[in-house]
Design an enzyme around this catalytic site. Structure first.
Site, PDB file in Angstrom:
ATOM      1  N   GLU A 135       2.257   5.777   7.518  1.00  0.00           N
ATOM      2  CA  GLU A 135       3.642   5.829   7.051  1.00  0.00           C
ATOM      3  C   GLU A 135       4.434   6.925   7.753  1.00  0.00           C
ATOM      4  O   GLU A 135       5.629   6.765   8.002  1.00  0.00           O
ATOM      5  CB  GLU A 135       3.693   6.031   5.541  1.00  0.00           C
ATOM      6  CG  GLU A 135       2.960   4.973   4.727  1.00  0.00           C
ATOM      7  CD  GLU A 135       3.374   3.555   5.081  1.00  0.00           C
ATOM      8  OE1 GLU A 135       4.553   3.343   5.407  1.00  0.00           O
ATOM      9  OE2 GLU A 135       2.519   2.658   5.046  1.00  0.00           O
ATOM     10  N   GLU A 144       7.561   3.280   3.943  1.00  0.00           N
ATOM     11  CA  GLU A 144       7.949   4.420   4.770  1.00  0.00           C
ATOM     12  C   GLU A 144       9.383   4.882   4.573  1.00  0.00           C
ATOM     13  O   GLU A 144      10.006   5.413   5.501  1.00  0.00           O
ATOM     14  CB  GLU A 144       7.752   4.079   6.255  1.00  0.00           C
ATOM     15  CG  GLU A 144       8.643   2.967   6.805  1.00  0.00           C
ATOM     16  CD  GLU A 144       8.041   1.575   6.754  1.00  0.00           C
ATOM     17  OE1 GLU A 144       8.512   0.682   7.473  1.00  0.00           O
ATOM     18  OE2 GLU A 144       7.087   1.377   5.990  1.00  0.00           O
ATOM     19  N   GLY A 148       0.832  -1.199   0.000  1.00  0.00           N
ATOM     20  CA  GLY A 148       0.000   0.000   0.000  1.00  0.00           C
ATOM     21  C   GLY A 148       0.864   1.244   0.000  1.00  0.00           C
ATOM     22  O   GLY A 148       0.578   2.225  -0.679  1.00  0.00           O
TER      23      GLY A 148
END
Length: 438
Positions: free
Chosen positions: A377, A343, A340
């Protein structure tokens, strides 16, 4: 010193843990977010009844089997003698290091990476210079590399300052193909409104993809600083974890972007992108530059993401009582992306659906999803990036923390979404139903 270093070996590495194990799909998360208290209770009660029925059936089955006496006795299959298979190198010899973990004799200090990607030929070449300290006498240096052709390997002694004065510099030249593999330094593409296909060079390094872009000590606990130089065509831009330092002329009408050196970080958080994107920019109250990048045809859909990023970054500064440690934060929409979002410190990559929002066309759940993923994130910029698990069996710690804090961040962006209430109600319903069943 040079006599002590006889060989340099490279571990192939395997995919140990996947980010997707800890982060459900968009569909699953959206369902979770909109789940009401009544519906959550009904689901948990149904599961509890189902488990009870299975338990009753199992109980009757056990009682029936006991009446059959010795006829139903289960015979234990003898455990076969399992021997550890030797790991062989590409030349057919036994690999000189037989453990999945790197030896603790050498520790990286800094990386200086030079990359020359050819987006037309879909190839890239590069050089990495790794400064490392020798922690114990060794005749072997083991690094990670995968799908790279190494053309030159040089190890030379250097002098370090501080308690550990013995060090080395490893210089490796390499090349590889840029392919659509969604890991390492890989090829992505998008179609413009006019139907033109345009290519992007992007990265996904978690958990073990950095070794597919440049040779490195690819373990999360082995942090080092990174300097990056990227060659590009003038029609493209290059992005890295850190801000651009300067751009210089290169050969064949191309240029090279040289970026500022990073803070100490794990290899899996390194990221870089070569593309022709546009951006919208802002700044936090503490002076951090925030930008969202997307294809030109989609740049009008990044305003909400920019607002979320600035709001959440400022909120986390206050929440953690630790200022965001980098001078900039970029968010970028990637067309082909396995997770998705990822980070990467200072350059967070997102699936397009997790960062683009079009007012009047996108649904409320789309808006909610964008806010949640960005808040998740950005939570990792502290818990996961600043503080990092030493090995992959502890990834649940930073993922669990971010999965909780994302609700706080999203609530700060838009309290009308009632994200905190949804989270608390769902968890409370699950616990009440569970204890009622027990």
């Amino acid at each position: 010193m040079a006599d002590d270093i006889e060989d340099v070996s490279f571990l192939p590495g395997e995919n140990l843990n996947r980010k997707s194990v800890y982060e459900p799909s968009v569909k699953q998360r959206c369902k979770q977010l909109v789940c009401s208290k009544g519906r959550a209770t009904a689901i948990v009660v149904f599961c509890a009844v189902f488990i009870l029925i299975i338990a009753i059936i199992a109980a009757f089955a056990r009682s029936g089997s006991s009446s059959c006496g010795k006829l139903n006795t289960v015979l234990a299959t003898p455990t076969p003698n399992i021997t550890k298979e030797d790991i062989y190198a590409t030349n057919g010899d036994i690999f000189p290091w037989q453990d999945i973990r790197l030896p603790d004799t050498v520790e990286p200090i800094s990386y200086d990476v030079f990359l020359d990607p050819d987006m037309k030929a879909l190839k890239f070449s590069g050089t990495v210079k790794i400064k490392a300290k020798i922690k114990a006498t060794t005749s072997l240096i083991v690094l990670h590399t995968k799908n790279l052709t190494l053309t030159t390997v040089l190890v030379k002694p250097i002098t370090l300052t501080g308690p550990t004065r013995t060090g080395i510099e490893i210089i490796i030249k390499f090349n590889a193909n840029i392919v659509s593999k969604l890991a390492g330094f890989y090829l992505s593409s998008y179609k413009t409104k006019s139907g033109e296909i345009r290519h992007i060079g992007t990265t996904q390094f978690q958990p073990t993809g950095a070794r597919q872009a440049f040779p490195c000590f690819d373990e999360p606990g082995l942090k080092a600083t990174f300097k990056m130089s990227i060659v590009r065509d003038k029609k493209h831009i290059a992005l890295f974890n850190m801000p651009l330092n300067k751009t210089e002329d290169y050969k064949n009408g191309r240029v090279v972007d040289r970026f500022q050196e990073s803070v100490k970080m794990s290899t899996y958080l390194v990221a870089f992108v070569v593309c022709d994107y546009k951006s919208k920019k802002g700044k936090t109250k503490s002076g951090v530059d925030v930008a969202v990048y997307a294809a030109e045809d989609q740049i009008d859909q990044v305003d909400f993401a920019l607002k979320v990023a600035i709001t959440v970054l400022e909120y986390y500064d206050d929440l953690y009582k630790i200022k965001y440690p980098l001078p900039k934060l970029d968010l970028i929409a990637i067309p082909d992306f396995s997770a998705g979002a990822m980070e990467n410190w200072g350059l967070v990559t997102y699936r397009e659906s997790a960062v683009l929002y079009h007012p009047g066309e996108s649904s409320d759940s789309d808006k909610q999803w964008v806010a949640v993923v960005i808040a998740h994130e950005l939570a990792h910029q502290w818990f996961g990036n600043l503080v990092t698990p030493k090995w992959w069996d502890d990834t649940w710690l930073n993922e669990g923390f971010a999965s909780y804090v994302e609700y706080l961040g999203t609530d700060k962006v838009d309290p009308t979404l009632k994200m905190v209430n949804i989270s608390v109600q769902f968890q409370k319903s699950c616990f009440v139903s569970l204890f009622s069943f027990l």
